[in-house]
Design a protein around this motif. Sequence first.
Motif, short mmCIF file in Angstrom:
data_model
loop_
_atom_site.label_atom_id
_atom_site.label_comp_id
_atom_site.label_asym_id
_atom_site.label_seq_id
_atom_site.Cartn_x
_atom_site.Cartn_y
_atom_site.Cartn_z
N MET A 144 25.68 46.15 132.89
CA MET A 144 24.42 46.90 132.83
C MET A 144 23.34 46.10 132.09
O MET A 144 22.22 46.58 131.93
N GLY A 184 30.17 60.34 134.18
CA GLY A 184 31.00 59.26 134.70
C GLY A 184 32.45 59.66 134.70
O GLY A 184 32.83 60.72 134.18
N LEU A 203 21.15 49.04 125.03
CA LEU A 203 20.28 48.25 125.91
C LEU A 203 19.16 47.57 125.13
O LEU A 203 18.40 46.78 125.71
N ALA A 244 28.14 51.72 134.79
CA ALA A 244 28.13 52.61 133.63
C ALA A 244 26.96 53.56 133.77
O ALA A 244 26.06 53.34 134.58
N ALA A 245 27.01 54.63 132.99
CA ALA A 245 25.90 55.58 132.95
C ALA A 245 25.04 55.27 131.73
O ALA A 245 25.44 54.53 130.83
N VAL A 246 23.84 55.85 131.71
CA VAL A 246 22.97 55.74 130.54
C VAL A 246 22.57 57.15 130.14
O VAL A 246 22.12 57.94 130.98
N VAL A 247 22.79 57.49 128.86
CA VAL A 247 22.56 58.84 128.36
C VAL A 247 21.54 58.78 127.22
O VAL A 247 21.58 57.85 126.39
N ARG A 306 19.11 55.57 123.51
CA ARG A 306 19.95 55.69 124.71
C ARG A 306 21.28 55.03 124.42
O ARG A 306 21.38 54.16 123.55
N PHE A 307 22.31 55.43 125.16
CA PHE A 307 23.55 54.65 125.11
C PHE A 307 24.12 54.52 126.52
O PHE A 307 23.93 55.38 127.38
N VAL A 308 24.79 53.38 126.72
CA VAL A 308 25.49 53.10 127.97
C VAL A 308 26.93 53.55 127.79
O VAL A 308 27.52 53.35 126.73
N VAL A 309 27.52 54.18 128.83
CA VAL A 309 28.91 54.65 128.73
C VAL A 309 29.64 54.44 130.04
O VAL A 309 29.10 54.67 131.12
N THR A 310 30.88 53.98 129.93
CA THR A 310 31.74 53.76 131.09
C THR A 310 33.17 54.06 130.71
O THR A 310 33.53 53.95 129.53
N THR A 311 34.01 54.42 131.66
CA THR A 311 35.42 54.67 131.35
C THR A 311 36.30 54.08 132.44
O THR A 311 35.95 54.10 133.63
N LEU A 317 20.78 57.79 133.65
CA LEU A 317 21.38 57.19 134.84
C LEU A 317 22.76 57.81 134.98
O LEU A 317 23.59 57.69 134.08
N ASP A 361 32.21 46.24 132.13
CA ASP A 361 31.33 47.24 132.77
C ASP A 361 30.07 47.49 131.95
O ASP A 361 29.00 47.73 132.50
N VAL A 362 30.21 47.46 130.63
CA VAL A 362 29.03 47.60 129.77
C VAL A 362 28.12 46.38 129.96
O VAL A 362 26.89 46.52 130.14
#
Lengths: 336, 336
Positions: B95, A139, B158, A47-50, B56-61, A41, B91-92
């Motif tokens: 999601m 992001g 997630l 947030a993004a998902v990687v 997977r990992f969620v990421v935000t800044t 995402l 933000d995390v």
Amino acid sequence: MDAGGETAAPATGAETLGSLGETAVLGRIFPRLPDAASALLGPGDDAAVVAAPDGRFVVTTDTLVHGPDFRLAWSSAFQLGWKAAATNLADVAAMGARPTALVVALVAPASTPAVWLEQLADGLREACAALAPGCGVVGGDLSVSDTLTIAVTAFGELEGRAPVLRSRARPGDLVAVCGELGLAGEGIALLFARAVDDAGAPDAARAAALRPAFDRVLDAQLAPAPPIASGVAAALAGATAMLDVSDGLALDARRIAEASGVAVDLDAAAVGSRMALTGGEDHALLATFPAGAALPSGFRVIGRVRAGAPAVLVDGRAFDARGGWDPYADWDGRVG
Amino acid sequence: MDAGGETAAPATGAETLGSLGETAVLGRIFPRLPDAASALLGPGDDAAVVAAPDGRFVVTTDTLVHGPDFRLAWSSAFQLGWKAAATNLADVAAMGARPTALVVALVAPASTPAVWLEQLADGLREACAALAPGCGVVGGDLSVSDTLTIAVTAFGELEGRAPVLRSRARPGDLVAVCGELGLAGEGIALLFARAVDDAGAPDAARAAALRPAFDRVLDAQLAPAPPIASGVAAALAGATAMLDVSDGLALDARRIAEASGVAVDLDAAAVGSRMALTGGEDHALLATFPAGAALPSGFRVIGRVRAGAPAVLVDGRAFDARGGWDPYADWDGRVG
């Protein structure tokens, strides 16, 4: 998504971050940023998902600040975007990981032209394409401040391997480096010596006049091209320790020595110059390999790990970068 | 590792980032930062390694900049560290993810006292402990600049679930919120009205004089406590869309409306006030749930998703936050 011109109208020089506002500027920037192949995402939600296929991810962050880290008279927006990506990619590579994604927190004055921000995005994109294909921006954040600041956080995947730490060098290991040493240090020394005005302030015209004669050292300083893929190659070849040479070979070799509890003995002739030993911002990869290992392409032996108290030696003699014995005194004097 | 006082000598006020240098300051800060339960390799190498069990990992800044985002006359270092963590954790959570780790890129003037930086670290630690136990700091960067800037990148997992996007709200869904609305906006309005000096500049003494009478709105603005764990709870309860209310309920509800292609009809009485509708920085969680879903603890219904062109309605009438019909005109006048 790397052909921004097709999806957003080109910015004119009169438009600024302040006049357009954050949302409109992001609309200009996002189409120019590289997609990440690992993004499940991308940008646009909270947030993004990687993807992290082996159940782990590598993460590092490094910031470029106007003043201490760069000067707008010397660096173009494209070069800054490139360097912000490249320096972070090098930290991922130094773990033996393959870079997958970046997030970018950009803080810029309201007077910053929109086209300048587009060129920064172009630099991020082209650095990823050249140095770590498939790595992209997932992001970011755009804020306003008097001081231009670019904070990049970079991610990588280890593909099932153990990370290559600084702490596993063993006596008898070969010390090897991949990438240029000293050129970035030559570049910044040159800029401070010959690209300042009569009051000593950075001067764009004098910097431009140094090209093309000094392209190689200026590019090494302003838009470095670290050997990113060689990080994975070193891990596959059995590297016992590795790091990104960011503060000068001698200082970074000392970090391996201290973390591993060994002495690192460098070969002065193989290192080549005083600037190669102490100049910073090389972003070469410094690694140790078991004796007899087949070194990956691009790595050259510059020393040997020895038993003993943590120290950096040059040709067997203790080296203290802040004074002490200097194997390259003549060369050092030439660049000031 | 959260008892920094036991592993590092306390800083005195006379020591600054400039006088101690980056390495010594990091030595002061790191023992105060929270460990991350998910860290496979913590700070100290070129990069950290963090677990991502479901691949997977969620990421935000998000970045806090002195001036636009905070004023040192009003915010303590502890509050800034807390807020920098809390806003990214929200933000995390939005999601539907559980926060696992942070990296922190801090840019501070050389004159910044070391003890101030320690207190910032304390705020990061206590926010993680209170809002997202197990989440910790896995890396960072410390640079010098005239403008204090705190860029945090936050990660989450997630746990096998799909992320909750903004784009999946459906006509008939309930609109619900968890967390306070309008208090942070009241807090900043109060500070600008009554905590400035005669020239209009932020004034620490006048801000202090507002306590304890206005603790609730000041804390909501300066050290918000978003309902982080409720993000996972909402995902488990079947939330169809969710986001972090950072720019005011009306504007963020519009984001769900536009991403999902629906109208969001808010109930004025349930929302409660004009400031709850338009004040920013709440960091509440706004979510949509299928009609009949059992809402998780803490969520309250404030509206309904309707078919129609993307829009925000209040009691069925179009609401335009920049003028137009104002259901709370009387209340709005009271806080200025």
